[in-house]
Design a protein around this motif. Structure first.
Motif, PDB file in Angstrom:
ATOM      1  N   CYS A 113       0.839  -1.206   0.000  1.00 63.91           N
ATOM      2  CA  CYS A 113       0.000   0.000   0.000  1.00 63.91           C
ATOM      3  C   CYS A 113       0.874   1.256   0.000  1.00 63.91           C
ATOM      4  O   CYS A 113       0.650   2.184  -0.788  1.00 63.91           O
ATOM      5  CB  CYS A 113      -0.907   0.015   1.236  1.00 63.91           C
ATOM      6  SG  CYS A 113      -2.329  -1.072   1.177  1.00 63.91           S
ATOM      7  N   ALA A 114       1.858   1.276   0.895  1.00 64.10           N
ATOM      8  CA  ALA A 114       2.726   2.447   1.031  1.00 64.10           C
ATOM      9  C   ALA A 114       3.515   2.700  -0.244  1.00 64.10           C
ATOM     10  O   ALA A 114       3.606   3.833  -0.724  1.00 64.10           O
ATOM     11  CB  ALA A 114       3.671   2.265   2.214  1.00 64.10           C
ATOM     12  N   ARG A 115       4.093   1.656  -0.830  1.00 66.72           N
ATOM     13  CA  ARG A 115       4.922   1.834  -2.016  1.00 66.72           C
ATOM     14  C   ARG A 115       4.088   2.279  -3.219  1.00 66.72           C
ATOM     15  O   ARG A 115       4.550   3.094  -4.032  1.00 66.72           O
ATOM     16  CB  ARG A 115       5.697   0.559  -2.317  1.00 66.72           C
ATOM     17  CG  ARG A 115       6.724   0.208  -1.245  1.00 66.72           C
ATOM     18  CD  ARG A 115       7.556  -1.000  -1.619  1.00 66.72           C
ATOM     19  NE  ARG A 115       8.703  -0.616  -2.443  1.00 66.72           N
ATOM     20  CZ  ARG A 115       9.885  -0.250  -1.962  1.00 66.72           C
ATOM     21  NH1 ARG A 115      10.100  -0.207  -0.660  1.00 66.72           N
ATOM     22  NH2 ARG A 115      10.872   0.077  -2.770  1.00 66.72           N
ATOM     23  N   LYS A 116       2.867   1.788  -3.343  1.00 67.60           N
ATOM     24  CA  LYS A 116       2.015   2.246  -4.443  1.00 67.60           C
ATOM     25  C   LYS A 116       1.670   3.724  -4.278  1.00 67.60           C
ATOM     26  O   LYS A 116       1.680   4.481  -5.254  1.00 67.60           O
ATOM     27  CB  LYS A 116       0.731   1.400  -4.504  1.00 67.60           C
ATOM     28  CG  LYS A 116       0.961   0.017  -5.088  1.00 67.60           C
ATOM     29  CD  LYS A 116      -0.332  -0.681  -5.478  1.00 67.60           C
ATOM     30  CE  LYS A 116      -1.175  -1.059  -4.303  1.00 67.60           C
ATOM     31  NZ  LYS A 116      -2.348  -1.885  -4.713  1.00 67.60           N
ATOM     32  N   MET A 117       1.380   4.136  -3.047  1.00 66.02           N
ATOM     33  CA  MET A 117       1.088   5.546  -2.803  1.00 66.02           C
ATOM     34  C   MET A 117       2.299   6.416  -3.124  1.00 66.02           C
ATOM     35  O   MET A 117       2.175   7.485  -3.724  1.00 66.02           O
ATOM     36  CB  MET A 117       0.663   5.745  -1.345  1.00 66.02           C
ATOM     37  CG  MET A 117      -0.695   5.164  -1.006  1.00 66.02           C
ATOM     38  SD  MET A 117      -1.044   5.144   0.778  1.00 66.02           S
ATOM     39  CE  MET A 117      -1.126   6.902   1.143  1.00 66.02           C
ATOM     40  N   VAL A 118       3.482   5.958  -2.739  1.00 65.87           N
ATOM     41  CA  VAL A 118       4.708   6.721  -2.974  1.00 65.87           C
ATOM     42  C   VAL A 118       4.993   6.840  -4.464  1.00 65.87           C
ATOM     43  O   VAL A 118       5.252   7.940  -4.980  1.00 65.87           O
ATOM     44  CB  VAL A 118       5.899   6.077  -2.246  1.00 65.87           C
ATOM     45  CG1 VAL A 118       7.217   6.691  -2.705  1.00 65.87           C
ATOM     46  CG2 VAL A 118       5.748   6.229  -0.741  1.00 65.87           C
ATOM     47  N   ILE A 119       4.960   5.731  -5.183  1.00 68.57           N
ATOM     48  CA  ILE A 119       5.303   5.761  -6.607  1.00 68.57           C
ATOM     49  C   ILE A 119       4.297   6.609  -7.381  1.00 68.57           C
ATOM     50  O   ILE A 119       4.676   7.437  -8.228  1.00 68.57           O
ATOM     51  CB  ILE A 119       5.386   4.332  -7.169  1.00 68.57           C
ATOM     52  CG1 ILE A 119       6.592   3.599  -6.567  1.00 68.57           C
ATOM     53  CG2 ILE A 119       5.502   4.346  -8.700  1.00 68.57           C
ATOM     54  CD1 ILE A 119       6.663   2.125  -6.897  1.00 68.57           C
ATOM     55  N   ALA A 120       3.000   6.438  -7.100  1.00 72.17           N
ATOM     56  CA  ALA A 120       1.987   7.251  -7.778  1.00 72.17           C
ATOM     57  C   ALA A 120       2.215   8.738  -7.507  1.00 72.17           C
ATOM     58  O   ALA A 120       2.122   9.574  -8.414  1.00 72.17           O
ATOM     59  CB  ALA A 120       0.585   6.830  -7.332  1.00 72.17           C
ATOM     60  N   SER A 121       2.546   9.071  -6.268  1.00 71.88           N
ATOM     61  CA  SER A 121       2.762  10.478  -5.899  1.00 71.88           C
ATOM     62  C   SER A 121       3.994  11.059  -6.574  1.00 71.88           C
ATOM     63  O   SER A 121       3.981  12.217  -7.015  1.00 71.88           O
ATOM     64  CB  SER A 121       2.895  10.603  -4.384  1.00 71.88           C
ATOM     65  OG  SER A 121       1.721  10.177  -3.748  1.00 71.88           O
TER      66      SER A 121
END
Length: 230
Positions: free
Chosen positions: A170-178
């Protein structure tokens, strides 16, 4: 909204290792905001550009479903218009897309909301303001810079509250998208539809974005994220 604004839930004390909101809820909120912006940009008969996406303007209901509020700076445009004209800058410093301030970086469009969204989600991820002149190490003053280096090297994100692989994803998807959203060149930023796809998809399908910013603020620069542009 019963739970007030997102702002009061995301800024953590440095000594506190327990988050107010867990990663599944943070992911749900970021996805809900992305869907809301997608609707404003694509779902309405007239495209609505918000121009002031920030934690204070995201309200949460009793189930932590996000609602985008405060359309005082919003601008309407036709769906077939990719670039909008503006007489002056608008937004909140710290979330405002660079092309709104410096027009030679590209045209102002729905991609400007994507930038603000990306900066806000990075603050949700870090539990801190993106610029912190009081950080212990110079490398941590500008949080997106520090985070990009860790993603680029495929290192542990060292984020508070990640308890298992599902939360790490969850965290890595949020980071990469951002990090895609805060690209300096607006043409490199994803649409909000693409952001929704990234957050809902598999982590291993996401590409690492290019280094997304012009520079990292120095220690002497002070975060003025509460200052309004006029």
């Amino acid at each position: 909204m019963p739970n007030g604004s997102l702002e009061k839930f995301i800024y953590e004390e440095r000594s506190n290792r327990v988050r107010q909101l867990g990663w599944p809820i943070l992911h749900k909120i970021s996805l809900g905001i992305a869907r809301g912006l997608e609707y404003l940009h694509r779902g309405c008969n007239t495209r609505i550009l918000h121009f002031d996406i920030k934690p204070h303007n995201i309200l949460l209901d009793d189930n932590f479903r996000p609602k985008i509020s405060d359309f005082g700076l919003a601008k309407l445009c036709m769906k077939n218009e990719s670039i909008v004209s503006m007489l002056g800058a608008r937004g909140t410093i710290g979330y405002t897309a660079p092309e709104i301030v410096c027009r030679n970086l590209g045209g102002v469009s729905h991609k400007s909301d994507a930038y603000s969204y990306g900066m806000m989600v990075l603050e949700m991820v870090g539990g801190r303001k993106n610029v912190d002149a009081g950080a212990d190490r110079t490398s941590e003053i500008y949080f997106p810079h520090w985070l990009y280096q860790r993603i680029e090297l495929d290192e542990d994100l060292q984020l508070v509250g990640i308890m298992n692989e599902e939360e790490n994803e969850c965290a890595r998807k949020m980071v990469i998208a951002s990090l895609w959203c805060i690209q300096t060149d607006p043409s490199n930023r994803p649409s909000m539809s693409k952001v929704v796809e990234m957050l809902e998809g598999k982590l291993d399908s996401l590409e690492i974005p290019p280094k997304p910013y012009l520079y990292s603020p120095s220690r002497i620069q002070v975060d003025s994220s509460t200052t309004e542009l006029t």
